[in-house]
Design a protein around this motif. Sequence first.
Motif, mmCIF file in Angstrom:
data_model
loop_
_atom_site.group_PDB
_atom_site.id
_atom_site.type_symbol
_atom_site.label_atom_id
_atom_site.label_comp_id
_atom_site.label_asym_id
_atom_site.label_seq_id
_atom_site.Cartn_x
_atom_site.Cartn_y
_atom_site.Cartn_z
ATOM 1 N N ARG A 192 52.561 -11.710 14.780
ATOM 2 C CA ARG A 192 53.700 -12.470 14.234
ATOM 3 C C ARG A 192 54.977 -12.176 15.023
ATOM 4 N NH1 ARG A 192 52.074 -10.110 9.611
ATOM 5 N NH2 ARG A 192 54.166 -9.333 9.131
ATOM 6 N N HIS A 266 52.538 -14.599 2.848
ATOM 7 C CA HIS A 266 52.010 -15.901 3.292
ATOM 8 C C HIS A 266 50.597 -16.100 2.770
ATOM 9 C CE1 HIS A 266 51.338 -19.245 6.187
ATOM 10 N NE2 HIS A 266 50.107 -18.736 6.286
ATOM 11 N N HIS A 269 50.428 -16.840 -1.071
ATOM 12 C CA HIS A 269 50.825 -18.228 -1.357
ATOM 13 C C HIS A 269 49.726 -19.195 -0.928
ATOM 14 C CE1 HIS A 269 54.376 -21.327 -1.279
ATOM 15 N NE2 HIS A 269 53.286 -21.828 -1.822
ATOM 16 N N ARG A 317 54.894 -17.144 9.605
ATOM 17 C CA ARG A 317 54.069 -16.864 8.425
ATOM 18 C C ARG A 317 54.627 -15.696 7.600
ATOM 19 N NH1 ARG A 317 48.118 -17.402 11.339
ATOM 20 N NH2 ARG A 317 48.651 -19.296 12.521
ATOM 21 N N GLU A 318 55.763 -15.950 6.967
ATOM 22 C CA GLU A 318 56.426 -14.948 6.127
ATOM 23 C C GLU A 318 56.691 -15.478 4.722
ATOM 24 O OE1 GLU A 318 56.666 -12.006 7.170
ATOM 25 O OE2 GLU A 318 56.612 -12.138 9.375
ATOM 26 N N ASP A 319 56.117 -16.645 4.391
ATOM 27 C CA ASP A 319 56.333 -17.298 3.092
ATOM 28 C C ASP A 319 57.823 -17.565 2.863
ATOM 29 O OD1 ASP A 319 55.585 -18.501 0.723
ATOM 30 O OD2 ASP A 319 55.713 -16.652 -0.448
ATOM 31 N N GLU A 322 57.411 -22.131 5.134
ATOM 32 C CA GLU A 322 56.525 -22.733 6.128
ATOM 33 C C GLU A 322 55.309 -23.395 5.495
ATOM 34 O OE1 GLU A 322 54.764 -18.717 5.403
ATOM 35 O OE2 GLU A 322 56.786 -19.536 5.622
ATOM 36 N N ILE A 323 54.831 -22.864 4.357
ATOM 37 C CA ILE A 323 53.639 -23.445 3.723
ATOM 38 C C ILE A 323 53.966 -24.815 3.147
ATOM 39 C CG2 ILE A 323 52.061 -23.203 1.746
ATOM 40 C CD1 ILE A 323 51.873 -20.244 2.383
#
Length: 570
Positions: A192, A266, A269, A317-319, A322-323
């Motif tokens: 990451r 991430h 979620h 990808r750290e929530d 982005e999701i």
Amino acid sequence: MSSFTNAQVAELLSQVAAAYQIKGIGNVFQVRAYENAATAIEHSTSEVSDLWQEGHLQDIPGVGPALNEYLNELFTTGKASHFEEVLRGIPDSALVFLNIPGVGPETAFKLAQEGGATSIEDLKSKIASRTLKEAGFSDKALTNLQRGISQLQSLSTRLLLPQAMEIADELIRGLKEDSSVLEAYPLGSVRRMVATVGDIDLAVSTKDAKKVIEIFTHLPQVRDITDQGTEKASVVLKNGLQIDLLTSNPEHFGSALQHFTGSKAHNIHLREYSRELGWSISEHGLKNLKTGTVFEARSEDDVYEKLGMQVPPPELREDTGEIELAIAHQLPRLITQSDLRGDMHTHTAYSDGQDSISEMAEAASKLGYSYMASTDHSYPNLDFDKRLKDIEDYNYSLKIFRVIKGLEVNITTESKLQVPDKILAKHEFNTASIHSGFAQSKEVLTERVIMALGHPLISMISHPTGRLLGERPGYELDWEKVFNSALQYDKILEIDGFPNRSDLPDQLIRQAVKRGIKLSIDTDAHQTAHLTLMNFGVALARRGWATPDLVVNAWPQDKLLKYLAQPRIK
């Protein structure tokens, strides 16, 4: 108001999570929230104290309303009554033992309560004297404890990302020498591209896990084998680092790679979203909850596409949204290294660099750039006119590559610039930075930066927080005022990619991007070799969601020079 470092806050939250487990209070979701928040803060390239000052604590994954309230009390008063209540009755030594690799909450408490150990040194003594065996610890447990203590004492700080990547790449090259290794990647915070790394994990796609594990455990860098199973192995390198290896068959390697890249927030979620669609997601694959069928995922793309999503780049990808955007197929097109046309922060032998203007320029040209700003420090004894003539002579001899006449100007403690305007006016590009007076108040430091932003001959603020990773935290600024001034005067904020700076931090980049502030990704190179460090600045920019349109050194030369020639005050 009290000041706490990221490491201190992360350690405290981990201790509270452990106390919940030791006492059997709360529930799994509360424990997970503390663990997620601790991990996010530990890996954050922004200072948690700055986020608190700016009212952005809840931007941190795992920090909900209750935890936000406790942290607010902690930063305001220096303590949090809830944390103290949860930790009451837990021996201090048990909390210390949690830092030992392989020691969980229950073991740490047992070592302190039943084993009577009061410190790491006392623990070592009790292991040597075999008194812990009388408290119920087996020979194997004592051996693992000794190994864990050795690892703890050999690693006192987190690694900078380039150090971690170099180690991971060297191990991967060794593994790939054998044809049984089909694919291999670093995992977690390395993949990451987090600015600092606590541990290094690797993943390998193979049809012969046993052979790969045998190769891994006998690499020349390995000192000890701490665990060796049929699919996983752990070793300690000769430099004291512990490295974990995960193998996966090719059919499900995509699931394993996605899962262990993380982040934890991430993945949680994503797991919740997949269940809504009727899937169970894990490192072993995507399983249909109705039929029990496991979907083959050879790549990460297979995992996300099966869920109807775009593939979020690992850096995102750290929530932090982005999701949701991946589900809506609205992820931004992030900046890449190939977008960059030049480097806007470099130094030569005229100030504190090692190489000449022409040597730096030729190295930059070989990297495919069409321009480079030479921004030596504005030392009072610098021969400004001779330096400018050298730049002009170099440019006169070329048709395409351009050295931009720049200067890095110190912002003095009296909120002035180190050199007079008549010197600044001779340059095309002046960047201002703070190099002294870090202990001044937040108000004074902010005033210094805003003065520079408002100056008509200054185009950019370099390494805006002044932090040096592992050496000093960034100074405090009123970022609302700084961002407003950058917009008002149409100025640039730098993303300094030199690894021990990584400045702006990613969360501040994200805020700047949301406001549409211009950015420049630079190396702060002091020798030709440093010019190759641009990928770390790009990674930082990507973690901050930066897009090419906002990055001025992704612009063509003519567009950039036109921008620099404009009056810098509106």
